[in-house]
Write a protein that holds these residues in place. Sequence first.
Motif, PDB file in Angstrom:
ATOM      1  N   ARG A 196       0.850  -1.185   0.000  1.00 57.05           N
ATOM      2  CA  ARG A 196       0.000   0.000   0.000  1.00 57.05           C
ATOM      3  C   ARG A 196       0.890   1.241   0.000  1.00 57.05           C
ATOM      4  O   ARG A 196       1.948   1.267   0.639  1.00 57.05           O
ATOM      5  CB  ARG A 196      -0.883   0.007   1.247  1.00 57.05           C
ATOM      6  CG  ARG A 196      -1.919   1.109   1.269  1.00 57.05           C
ATOM      7  CD  ARG A 196      -2.511   1.276   2.652  1.00 57.05           C
ATOM      8  NE  ARG A 196      -1.555   1.878   3.581  1.00 57.05           N
ATOM      9  CZ  ARG A 196      -1.864   2.309   4.798  1.00 57.05           C
ATOM     10  NH1 ARG A 196      -3.090   2.164   5.253  1.00 57.05           N
ATOM     11  NH2 ARG A 196      -0.945   2.850   5.579  1.00 57.05           N
ATOM     12  N   VAL A 197       0.470   2.279  -0.711  1.00 56.20           N
ATOM     13  CA  VAL A 197       1.201   3.548  -0.751  1.00 56.20           C
ATOM     14  C   VAL A 197       0.376   4.600  -0.014  1.00 56.20           C
ATOM     15  O   VAL A 197      -0.844   4.698  -0.221  1.00 56.20           O
ATOM     16  CB  VAL A 197       1.457   3.999  -2.204  1.00 56.20           C
ATOM     17  CG1 VAL A 197       2.064   5.403  -2.230  1.00 56.20           C
ATOM     18  CG2 VAL A 197       2.375   3.012  -2.914  1.00 56.20           C
ATOM     19  N   ARG A 198       1.029   5.377   0.832  1.00 57.18           N
ATOM     20  CA  ARG A 198       0.348   6.458   1.548  1.00 57.18           C
ATOM     21  C   ARG A 198       1.126   7.753   1.391  1.00 57.18           C
ATOM     22  O   ARG A 198       2.348   7.778   1.548  1.00 57.18           O
ATOM     23  CB  ARG A 198       0.209   6.142   3.032  1.00 57.18           C
ATOM     24  CG  ARG A 198      -0.577   7.207   3.819  1.00 57.18           C
ATOM     25  CD  ARG A 198      -0.554   6.933   5.315  1.00 57.18           C
ATOM     26  NE  ARG A 198      -1.415   7.839   6.062  1.00 57.18           N
ATOM     27  CZ  ARG A 198      -1.095   9.079   6.422  1.00 57.18           C
ATOM     28  NH1 ARG A 198       0.117   9.574   6.104  1.00 57.18           N
ATOM     29  NH2 ARG A 198      -1.944   9.830   7.109  1.00 57.18           N
ATOM     30  N   ILE A 199       0.391   8.830   1.070  1.00 60.63           N
ATOM     31  CA  ILE A 199       0.969  10.171   0.960  1.00 60.63           C
ATOM     32  C   ILE A 199       0.098  11.116   1.779  1.00 60.63           C
ATOM     33  O   ILE A 199      -1.137  11.023   1.753  1.00 60.63           O
ATOM     34  CB  ILE A 199       1.027  10.646  -0.511  1.00 60.63           C
ATOM     35  CG1 ILE A 199       1.925   9.711  -1.330  1.00 60.63           C
ATOM     36  CG2 ILE A 199       1.542  12.080  -0.592  1.00 60.63           C
ATOM     37  CD1 ILE A 199       1.969  10.048  -2.817  1.00 60.63           C
ATOM     38  N   GLN A 200       0.715  12.018   2.488  1.00 62.19           N
ATOM     39  CA  GLN A 200      -0.023  12.948   3.327  1.00 62.19           C
ATOM     40  C   GLN A 200      -0.954  13.811   2.480  1.00 62.19           C
ATOM     41  O   GLN A 200      -0.594  14.257   1.388  1.00 62.19           O
ATOM     42  CB  GLN A 200       0.945  13.839   4.108  1.00 62.19           C
ATOM     43  CG  GLN A 200       0.279  14.741   5.126  1.00 62.19           C
ATOM     44  CD  GLN A 200       1.291  15.486   5.982  1.00 62.19           C
ATOM     45  OE1 GLN A 200       2.486  15.194   5.936  1.00 62.19           O
ATOM     46  NE2 GLN A 200       0.814  16.438   6.765  1.00 62.19           N
ATOM     47  N   THR A 201      -2.146  14.039   2.994  1.00 68.27           N
ATOM     48  CA  THR A 201      -3.098  14.911   2.301  1.00 68.27           C
ATOM     49  C   THR A 201      -2.521  16.323   2.219  1.00 68.27           C
ATOM     50  O   THR A 201      -2.069  16.869   3.236  1.00 68.27           O
ATOM     51  CB  THR A 201      -4.441  14.942   3.046  1.00 68.27           C
ATOM     52  OG1 THR A 201      -4.953  13.608   3.137  1.00 68.27           O
ATOM     53  CG2 THR A 201      -5.447  15.812   2.316  1.00 68.27           C
ATOM     54  N   PRO A 202      -2.508  16.923   1.024  1.00 67.90           N
ATOM     55  CA  PRO A 202      -1.882  18.252   0.879  1.00 67.90           C
ATOM     56  C   PRO A 202      -2.670  19.337   1.615  1.00 67.90           C
ATOM     57  O   PRO A 202      -3.858  19.192   1.883  1.00 67.90           O
ATOM     58  CB  PRO A 202      -1.907  18.483  -0.642  1.00 67.90           C
ATOM     59  CG  PRO A 202      -3.039  17.642  -1.138  1.00 67.90           C
ATOM     60  CD  PRO A 202      -3.061  16.423  -0.251  1.00 67.90           C
ATOM     61  N   ARG A 203      -1.988  20.413   1.947  1.00 71.00           N
ATOM     62  CA  ARG A 203      -2.607  21.582   2.557  1.00 71.00           C
ATOM     63  C   ARG A 203      -2.290  22.803   1.697  1.00 71.00           C
ATOM     64  O   ARG A 203      -1.122  23.094   1.471  1.00 71.00           O
ATOM     65  CB  ARG A 203      -2.062  21.799   3.974  1.00 71.00           C
ATOM     66  CG  ARG A 203      -2.406  20.694   4.924  1.00 71.00           C
ATOM     67  CD  ARG A 203      -3.909  20.727   5.292  1.00 71.00           C
ATOM     68  NE  ARG A 203      -4.242  19.731   6.293  1.00 71.00           N
ATOM     69  CZ  ARG A 203      -4.619  18.491   6.029  1.00 71.00           C
ATOM     70  NH1 ARG A 203      -4.732  18.102   4.759  1.00 71.00           N
ATOM     71  NH2 ARG A 203      -4.889  17.644   6.989  1.00 71.00           N
TER      72      ARG A 203
END
Length: 354
Positions: A136-143
């Motif tokens: 699984r790949v996870r990237i922080q939700t942008p702000r």
Amino acid sequence: MSADASAQLGGVAVPRTLSGRRCGRLRRGAGLDECVREAAPAPITKLLDCHGPQYIDLALTFGLNSGAERREGGREAARSVDSAPAGAGSYSLWPYRPGHSQGTAMSHVACGIDIGGSGVKGALVALDTGQFVGERVRIQTPRPSTPEAVAQVCRQIIDRLGVGSDVPVGITFPAPIVHGTVRFMANLDKSWEGINVDELMTRLLGRRSYALNDADAAGLAEIAYGAAQGMAGTVIVTTLGTGIGSAVIVDGTLVPNTELGHLEIDGHDAETRASSGQRTLHDMSWKKWAKRLQRYYSHVEMLFSPDLFVVGGGVSKKHEKFLPLLRLRTPIVPAALLNTAGIVGAAWRAFRVG
């Protein structure tokens, strides 16, 4: 016992090869392990385990091949209606049933992406098993979490996963999705309101993409691969977290965007009283919280008369602390897929509609 033999369960004859719904008052007793646990779909045995020797109303759906196929983890694979005896009717639970070959070997893969307020996660999913293919790949939700910024993160995820151009992409969203469009938004940037997510993601990802509510995706995953696999009738999947998410599936068909966590009960928005987040916030004991859950599930049961409740969310890992305290007519069981459900359900949905 032969494949065509019948077993007497609480006075009800249940043919091993019966396809369709058989309703009755069943009681756990002599011969149950031999007659039911050997033959019934996994959700039925889970219900019996949870409710012990009590009488329970079950809607049994048997479409059993002789020598039932078993999946990894002990779950039965979906059964083919073609195996039903003459006169059993043509009732079919799903337009597509994972694990059912439909004449060809299953090698289908789809991509699921789960957009949340803190992170965007994605994986390839093997649709015959509901398991991830690779990591699984996870990237922080942008702000700020604007549509274009989040779409670019989704693009990074499919690039890192190596998703082929012919692989459908399903995307879960923390909001109701009506014909592909966000009607209101609480957990991401307000600029999402009025955006057609299907069109935006298809354009920016360069492939057909399909969005759905995150709780709906989790519900579809439990129906296709998890605690409600093989169940007919009305199944309500709830996710207990900061709020209460819900998915309603009737004979395999999703009723989208139900938002049952926002039912008004006793003058309160239900999730402000009964969510797992409220239990943590107010440091409630399991017993005290179970009283609030009792009020919530009793109300939902009165409105829908479902055949099965499935309870998900992180707290479902501790289901033995609170589910046995509930007194409902409807069987209630913990979810099976936990934190993979959103991605798996999104991938399954994308393959079905793609």
